[in-house]
Design an enzyme around this catalytic site. Structure first.
Site, PDB file in Angstrom:
ATOM      1  N   CYS A   1      31.093  29.167  24.678  1.00  0.00           N
ATOM      2  CA  CYS A   1      30.700  29.626  23.648  1.00  0.00           C
ATOM      3  C   CYS A   1      29.621  30.835  23.858  1.00  0.00           C
ATOM      4  CB  CYS A   1      30.269  28.866  22.532  1.00  0.00           C
ATOM      5  SG  CYS A   1      31.507  27.601  21.983  1.00  0.00           S
TER       6      CYS A   1
ATOM      7  N   HIS B   1      32.345  29.490  13.583  1.00  0.00           N
ATOM      8  CA  HIS B   1      31.935  29.536  15.063  1.00  0.00           C
ATOM      9  C   HIS B   1      33.174  30.172  15.777  1.00  0.00           C
ATOM     10  CE1 HIS B   1      30.413  28.867  18.836  1.00  0.00           C
ATOM     11  NE2 HIS B   1      30.118  27.829  18.941  1.00  0.00           N
TER      12      HIS B   1
END
Length: 398
Positions: free
Chosen positions: A158, A326
């Site tokens: 991420c 996300h």
């Protein structure tokens, strides 16, 4: 060395397929979370793009060989190049780099081919390898827009897009290239991928609520964000008036747990970015946090910010994941675009759905409503599984 400036922005996300729609949804704190189409009976909440025919006319020569994550990257890159005023042939193609972040690669294509192979007992499609390979998004952007400079994908979960922007800025700053097409892309909303994330017990059933007392996890999303970077003198020579520079980049590893974050690693990355920018913590007016909405991440990130800025002196912070979800390897790019827009429009986006801030965090997380404020310098954070940390410092160009 020359300043590295942002001259173009492009985004495709659940919050909008163009900059103005994206920005309008961000400042309104308007989430776009839906039940996952790939698993309609599992009641998993995701952030998905509803694009209609928006991607029908992209310059992709062999659409059948292109995974969705690459389609999103080509779309965002085209928007960014148009925003930068860079037309084909206006910059020497060998002086244009493509550096993208991608956490998972061709996840939707892998799911499709595994179903063909194991459920339908068919042979995989002959394009399976090129669809699924992790570098395909950068390759397709290069092919679509004729960029012949350094071209590769960075994968750091991420933090991928933030690492990509930082490395691209270093290539531009050092003179290796004149222009970098950089950011990140991710299309992880396949059944297998969502089941894997669900197995970790960190997915929200109600929607991502960073920094909230009742937060219950993250919301996986898809999307792509691209920024165009140039040396300041190169941009001005072609008539552009830059407003924001990538002033600093810091990264590092926790060298600890594969899943649990540590404040120490985050602190080192933030301090490295500030040092690279030649700025002090007091110079930062706004932080776009990693802010996933999980218990562990929010607590650890706030502890790290308190260490960097000082207790009681953390600047206003928001997490735009409460709106966008996300997007994993693309998250840092969507957030970099949001941060640049916040700086140029002197308005910080809110943390969406933050009706009851967690008292254990004790920060100004800009709840619910955007805030008009001058932002001369800002930080954008990305902290990933594997203890991989990356931070950008952006500043206004005067």
């Amino acid at each position: 060395m020359s300043a590295v400036v942002v001259t173009g922005l492009g985004v495709v996300s659940p919050s909008g397929l163009d900059l103005e729609t994206y920005w309008a949804n961000l400042i309104a704190g308007r989430p776009n979370f839906t039940v996952a189409r790939a698993l309609p009976d599992a009641n998993l909440v995701v952030a998905a793009i509803d694009e209609g025919t928006a991607f029908a006319d992209l310059p992709i020569s062999v659409p059948g060989a292109c995974d969705r994550n690459a389609v999103l990257a080509v779309a965002a890159a085209g928007r960014a190049l148009a925003d930068a005023g860079i037309a084909p042939g206006s910059v020497a193609p060998e002086r244009i780099a493509v550096i993208l972040g991608n956490g998972g690669g061709g996840l939707t294509s892998l799911d499709t081919q595994y179903e063909r192979l194991f459920a339908e007992k068919k042979r995989p499609h002959p394009f399976s390898v090129v669809r699924a390979m992790g570098s395909s998004s950068a390759s397709w952007v290069s092919i679509a827009y004729g960029a012949q400079g350094p071209c590769f994908v960075l994968a750091s979960a991420c933090a991928s897009a933030t690492h990509a922007i930082g490395v691209a800025a270093q290539l531009v700053r050092s003179g290796v290239v004149d222009v970098a097409i950089t950011g990140g892309t991710e299309a992880p909303l396949s059944a297998g991928t969502l089941l894997a994330w669900n197995g970790m017990k960190i997915m929200s059933r109600t929607g991502c609520r960073p920094f909230s007392r009742d937060r219950d996890g993250l919301t996986v999303g898809e999307g792509a964000g691209v920024v165009i970077l140039e040396r300041e003198e190169h941009a001005r020579a072609r008539g552009r008036v830059p407003q924001v520079a990538v002033a600093g980049f810091g990264s590092g590893a926790d060298a600890g747990d594969i899943m649990a974050p540590t404040a120490d690693g985050m602190v080192r990355a933030m301090r490295a970015a500030l040092a690279d920018a030649g700025l002090s913590p007091a110079d930062i007016a706004y932080v776009n946090a990693h802010g996933t909405g999980t218990r562990a991440n929010d607590l650890t990130e706030v502890a790290a910010m308190r260490t960097v800025y000082g207790a009681g002196r953390v600047p206003p912070v928001s997490s735009t994941k409460g709106t966008t979800g996300h997007a994993l390897g693309a998250a840092g790019a969507l957030e970099a675009v949001a941060t640049v827009l916040a700086m140029t429009r002197s308005e910080a986006p809110p943390t969406a759905s933050l009706t009851e801030p967690d008292p254990d965090l004790d920060i100004d997380a800009i709840p619910l409503r955007s805030r008009a404020m001058p932002i001369g310098a800002a930080m954008s954070n990305s902290f990933a599984f594997g203890g991989l940390n990356a931070c950008l410092v952006l500043r206004r160009v005067t």
